[in-house]
Design an enzyme around this catalytic site. Structure first.
Site, PDB file in Angstrom:
ATOM      1  N   GLY A  46       0.838  -1.198   0.000  1.00  0.00           N
ATOM      2  CA  GLY A  46       0.000   0.000   0.000  1.00  0.00           C
ATOM      3  C   GLY A  46       0.866   1.238   0.000  1.00  0.00           C
ATOM      4  O   GLY A  46       2.015   1.208   0.452  1.00  0.00           O
ATOM      5  N   GLN A  51       3.045  10.021   0.996  1.00  0.00           N
ATOM      6  CA  GLN A  51       4.357   9.383   1.158  1.00  0.00           C
ATOM      7  C   GLN A  51       5.322   9.730   0.030  1.00  0.00           C
ATOM      8  O   GLN A  51       6.527   9.598   0.175  1.00  0.00           O
ATOM      9  CB  GLN A  51       4.209   7.859   1.242  1.00  0.00           C
ATOM     10  N   CYS A  96       5.904  -0.156   7.174  1.00  0.00           N
ATOM     11  CA  CYS A  96       5.542   0.966   6.317  1.00  0.00           C
ATOM     12  C   CYS A  96       6.751   1.376   5.484  1.00  0.00           C
ATOM     13  O   CYS A  96       7.871   1.402   5.995  1.00  0.00           O
ATOM     14  CB  CYS A  96       5.104   2.127   7.206  1.00  0.00           C
ATOM     15  N   LEU A  97       6.518   1.711   4.224  1.00  0.00           N
ATOM     16  CA  LEU A  97       7.619   2.134   3.351  1.00  0.00           C
ATOM     17  C   LEU A  97       8.237   3.441   3.838  1.00  0.00           C
ATOM     18  O   LEU A  97       9.361   3.766   3.475  1.00  0.00           O
ATOM     19  CB  LEU A  97       7.123   2.294   1.908  1.00  0.00           C
ATOM     20  N   HIS A 138      -4.519   1.786   7.447  1.00  0.00           N
ATOM     21  CA  HIS A 138      -3.132   2.275   7.527  1.00  0.00           C
ATOM     22  C   HIS A 138      -2.908   3.416   6.521  1.00  0.00           C
ATOM     23  O   HIS A 138      -2.351   4.453   6.852  1.00  0.00           O
ATOM     24  CB  HIS A 138      -2.186   1.092   7.259  1.00  0.00           C
ATOM     25  N   GLU A 139      -3.400   3.210   5.295  1.00  0.00           N
ATOM     26  CA  GLU A 139      -3.177   4.218   4.240  1.00  0.00           C
ATOM     27  C   GLU A 139      -4.019   5.477   4.476  1.00  0.00           C
ATOM     28  O   GLU A 139      -3.555   6.588   4.220  1.00  0.00           O
ATOM     29  CB  GLU A 139      -3.465   3.629   2.854  1.00  0.00           C
ATOM     30  N   HIS A 142      -2.340   7.773   6.778  1.00  0.00           N
ATOM     31  CA  HIS A 142      -1.327   8.616   6.121  1.00  0.00           C
ATOM     32  C   HIS A 142      -1.940   9.912   5.599  1.00  0.00           C
ATOM     33  O   HIS A 142      -1.332  10.974   5.696  1.00  0.00           O
ATOM     34  CB  HIS A 142      -0.696   7.890   4.925  1.00  0.00           C
TER      35      HIS A 142
END
Ligand code: ZN
Length: 172
Positions: A46, A51, A96-97, A138-139, A142
């Site tokens: 995701g 991000q 997470c990235l 989660h996304e 963000h």
């Protein structure tokens, strides 16, 4: 195809609240596709626009991001996603990235109902549970400037953030 730079903790952009998409033009299409490419090449499931430094309410998800046969991929592009119902609770390990080298268990709603728009602006609704539900939550976090580590208890959060900020400095 273009690969975008992923911003990582403690970059302040990750704390920004993203703006709703109101014009569904070619740019939105391009951004979404580049986000998917960036997510695939980074090995994530995701990615939120924030991000990659774009303050728009767009998220991309593919739980099959890691499959060898690319025809099995299941990309989702969700614009202006909004959770309208949630129920249950589930705990799973998240990463997470934008948070390098750290994973931990986080509690999320097990089931959600989501309203969103596709890249043409069409309004849609979907139900998600388990992994898909966790990933969407989660996304969406963000898009509101929240990282999964922000869900940790205060003291642990402080320690983890201190350590991650230190690591980020060393890497620079
Ligand atoms: Zn993330």
């Amino acid at each position: 195809m273009s690969i975008l730079k992923i911003y990582t903790f403690p970059n302040q952009i990750l704390k920004k609240k993203a703006e709703p998409v109101t014009i569904f033009d070619h740019d939105i299409d391009e951004i979404s596709k580049s986000m998917l490419d960036t997510m695939y090449i980074s090995g994530g499931i995701g990615l939120a626009a924030i991000q990659v430094g774009i303050t728009k309410r767009i998220i991309v998800i593919d739980l099959k991001s890691g499959v060898e046969d690319l025809s099995e991929r299941e990309p989702h592009i969700l614009v202006n996603p909004k959770i309208v119902e949630k129920s249950g609770a589930t705990v799973s390990e998240e990463g997470c990235l934008s948070v390098i080298d750290f994973r931990c268990e986080i509690e999320r709603s097990q089931k959600i109902t989501l309203e969103y728009q596709d890249i043409t602006g069409k309004k849609l609704k979907m139900d998600a549970e388990n992994m898909m539900s966790i990933c969407i939550q989660h996304e969406i976090d963000h898009l509101n400037g929240i990282l999964f580590i922000d869900h940790l208890p205060y003291l642990k959060q402080k320690l983890v953030k201190k350590r991650l900020a230190k690591l980020a400095k060393v890497e620079k």
